[in-house]
Scaffold this motif. Structure first.
Motif, short mmCIF file in Angstrom:
data_model
loop_
_atom_site.label_atom_id
_atom_site.label_comp_id
_atom_site.label_asym_id
_atom_site.label_seq_id
_atom_site.Cartn_x
_atom_site.Cartn_y
_atom_site.Cartn_z
N GLU A 285 26.19 -29.78 -0.98
CA GLU A 285 27.62 -30.09 -1.04
C GLU A 285 27.93 -31.05 -2.19
O GLU A 285 28.92 -30.90 -2.90
CB GLU A 285 28.06 -30.70 0.30
CG GLU A 285 29.56 -30.89 0.46
CD GLU A 285 30.30 -29.58 0.51
OE1 GLU A 285 31.52 -29.55 0.22
OE2 GLU A 285 29.66 -28.55 0.86
N LYS A 288 27.67 -29.10 -5.39
CA LYS A 288 28.83 -28.22 -5.53
C LYS A 288 30.04 -29.01 -6.00
O LYS A 288 30.78 -28.59 -6.90
CB LYS A 288 29.13 -27.53 -4.19
CG LYS A 288 30.32 -26.60 -4.22
CD LYS A 288 30.51 -25.96 -2.87
CE LYS A 288 31.72 -25.04 -2.88
NZ LYS A 288 31.95 -24.41 -1.56
N ILE A 289 30.19 -30.19 -5.37
CA ILE A 289 31.33 -31.04 -5.77
C ILE A 289 31.18 -31.48 -7.23
O ILE A 289 32.12 -31.47 -8.02
CB ILE A 289 31.43 -32.24 -4.83
CG1 ILE A 289 31.81 -31.74 -3.41
CG2 ILE A 289 32.45 -33.26 -5.32
CD1 ILE A 289 31.76 -32.82 -2.37
N ALA A 291 29.48 -29.87 -9.55
CA ALA A 291 29.68 -28.72 -10.44
C ALA A 291 31.15 -28.40 -10.57
O ALA A 291 31.64 -28.11 -11.68
CB ALA A 291 28.92 -27.52 -9.89
N GLU A 292 31.87 -28.45 -9.44
CA GLU A 292 33.31 -28.19 -9.50
C GLU A 292 34.00 -29.24 -10.35
O GLU A 292 34.89 -28.93 -11.15
CB GLU A 292 33.90 -28.16 -8.08
CG GLU A 292 33.47 -26.95 -7.28
CD GLU A 292 34.05 -26.98 -5.89
OE1 GLU A 292 34.68 -28.01 -5.54
OE2 GLU A 292 33.89 -25.97 -5.14
N ALA A 293 33.55 -30.48 -10.21
CA ALA A 293 34.15 -31.54 -11.03
C ALA A 293 33.84 -31.33 -12.51
O ALA A 293 34.71 -31.47 -13.38
CB ALA A 293 33.65 -32.91 -10.57
N ALA A 295 33.03 -28.46 -13.98
CA ALA A 295 33.76 -27.29 -14.47
C ALA A 295 35.22 -27.61 -14.72
O ALA A 295 35.81 -27.19 -15.71
CB ALA A 295 33.63 -26.16 -13.45
N SER A 296 35.78 -28.40 -13.83
CA SER A 296 37.19 -28.80 -14.02
C SER A 296 37.35 -29.64 -15.29
O SER A 296 38.27 -29.47 -16.07
CB SER A 296 37.66 -29.58 -12.79
OG SER A 296 38.97 -30.03 -12.98
N ARG A 299 37.04 -27.33 -18.37
CA ARG A 299 38.25 -26.54 -18.62
C ARG A 299 39.34 -27.40 -19.25
O ARG A 299 40.05 -26.99 -20.17
CB ARG A 299 38.74 -25.94 -17.28
CG ARG A 299 37.92 -24.74 -16.82
CD ARG A 299 38.64 -23.98 -15.73
NE ARG A 299 38.84 -24.80 -14.56
CZ ARG A 299 37.96 -24.89 -13.56
NH1 ARG A 299 36.84 -24.22 -13.63
NH2 ARG A 299 38.24 -25.65 -12.53
N SER A 358 34.99 -18.35 -20.06
CA SER A 358 34.73 -18.50 -18.62
C SER A 358 33.50 -17.73 -18.17
O SER A 358 32.97 -17.95 -17.09
CB SER A 358 35.94 -18.03 -17.82
OG SER A 358 37.05 -18.83 -18.14
#
Length: 400
Positions: A285, A288-289, A291-293, A295-296, A299, A358
């Protein structure tokens, strides 16, 4: 009281002297009450009114000429009415025993007369008829002497040594004997049958007794055998119960050991596995958090870089028109349309670049870090559109 006389209940008091009695009788009759009697001038006598008996034994000849010895008993008394008392008093007052003698003689005569008109069979079989006829014929004569007869009983009739009555009774005796023999035979048969039934019952009872005794004996033998086996069976049951108790104890010990092993090994291992699983989930978790951060963040940085490069892209696109022959057919409107087309083309290129970045191959972390921007190519000669023969379309720019 002196001179007052009272008769007994079964007596009549006869008072003579003085005036005469009823019907010119020489005495007066007093019954049931007392009477004052003057001494010396009156004389008192008593006549019995109680029951008297006369016995008659007479030899009478029947109509068949057979002599019969008849014995009869007559019960008589003086009548209760005054006339009968007067008649009897005038005849028997001085000797009252003569009433029985005279009555016997009167009835003896009537018996001879009546039996002489009857047969032996009638006399023997109809004694009551004989007595009734004797009473009827003697009633008037007895009333004259003041006596009444209460009953007449024929006690015996005997023909002596003649044997007529015995002969007359022979068929009846034979029939009676025959019936007696039949009854005796039936009784004997019934007795024999009863004895046979009794014997069968005794045999059946003996058989049942033997069966019951055998059953009792068998039951006693079974009880003795059971008692003999009771000791070993009890010991075997006791050993079996001990083995069962030991088996149950061993099972409980195994269950306890299993529970101990579970508590000592399985539960800590499960707890450790659960802890590792929870840590792994938490780590996943977290990654994931992150990686999401990341990736955000990439971008946002890419968008900013593209925005910063947008003027350069438009410029590069516009540079492709530097050597081209551009004819603006509709003046200022046509020029505005050219500028708007350049800007739209730049935005389209920007969106295409974003999509390409992407993918897995163009990710900033995996790629080479260079942005490949496509160049704006001029349209080929002779591909412009026209509204008609030799006319370009409205708002179109013709580039040679």
């Amino acid at each position: 009281m002196f001179g007052y006389r009272v008769p007994a209940p079964d007596e009549a008091m006869l008072i003579s002297g003085g005036r005469r009695g009823l019907g010119g009788a020489p005495f007066r009759v007093v019954t049931g009450h007392g009477k004052f009697v003057l001494p010396i001038f009156r004389k008192t006598r008593f006549l019995t009114l109680s029951m008297c008996e006369a016995e008659v034994t007479e030899t009478c000849v029947t109509r068949q000429g057979i002599a019969l010895n008849v014995r009869a008993v007559i019960a008589f008394k003086v009548g209760n009415d005054t006339e009968s008392i007067i008649n009897a008093g005038q005849r028997f007052l001085s000797d009252q025993d003569q009433m029985s003698v005279l009555t016997g003689r009167i009835f003896a005569g009537h018996l001879r007369a009546i039996i002489g008109s009857m047969t032996v069979e009638e006399i023997v079989t109809e004694r009551q008829k004989l007595a009734a006829e004797v009473l009827d014929t003697s009633k008037t004569e007895m009333a004259k002497i003041g006596l009444i007869v209460d009953s007449l009983q024929i006690q015996s009739i005997d023909d002596g040594d003649v044997g007529y009555i015995d002969a007359m009774s022979a068929p009846h005796k034979a029939a009676i004997q025959r019936q007696a023999q039949i009854a005796q035979a039936q009784a004997t048969q019934a007795s024999v049958e009863a004895q046979q039934v009794a014997a069968r019952n005794q045999a059946e009872y003996a058989r049942q007794t033997a069966v019951v005794q055998a059953e009792y004996s068998a039951e006693v033998d079974r009880a003795q055998a059971k008692a003999a086996q009771a000791g070993p069976l009890a010991q075997a049951h006791a050993q079996q119960e001990v083995l069962a108790a030991q088996t149950e104890l061993a099972q409980r010990a195994a269950q306890l050991r299993q529970q101990q092993l579970v508590a000592e090994i399985v539960k800590p291992a499960e707890a450790e596995a659960e802890r590792i699983k929870v840590l792994a989930v938490a780590e996943a978790e977290r990654m994931k958090i992150q990686a999401e951060a990341a990736a955000s963040y990439d971008r946002v940085a890419l968008d900013r870089m593209l925005i910063d490069q947008l003027p350069q892209i438009v410029k590069e696109a516009a540079g492709g028109l530097a050597g081209a022959n551009v004819n603006v057919l509709n003046g200022a409107d046509g020029l505005g349309e050219i500028a708007a087309g350049l800007v739209g083309q730049g935005l389209t290129i920007l969106d295409s670049v974003r999509k390409n970045l992407s993918g897995p191959d163009n990710h900033p972390e995996k790629g080479n870090g260079r942005l490949g921007l496509p160049r704006l190519a001029a349209p080929e000669k002779g591909t412009e559109k026209k509204d008609g023969p030799g006319k370009p379309a409205h708002g179109q720019v013709v580039i040679d």
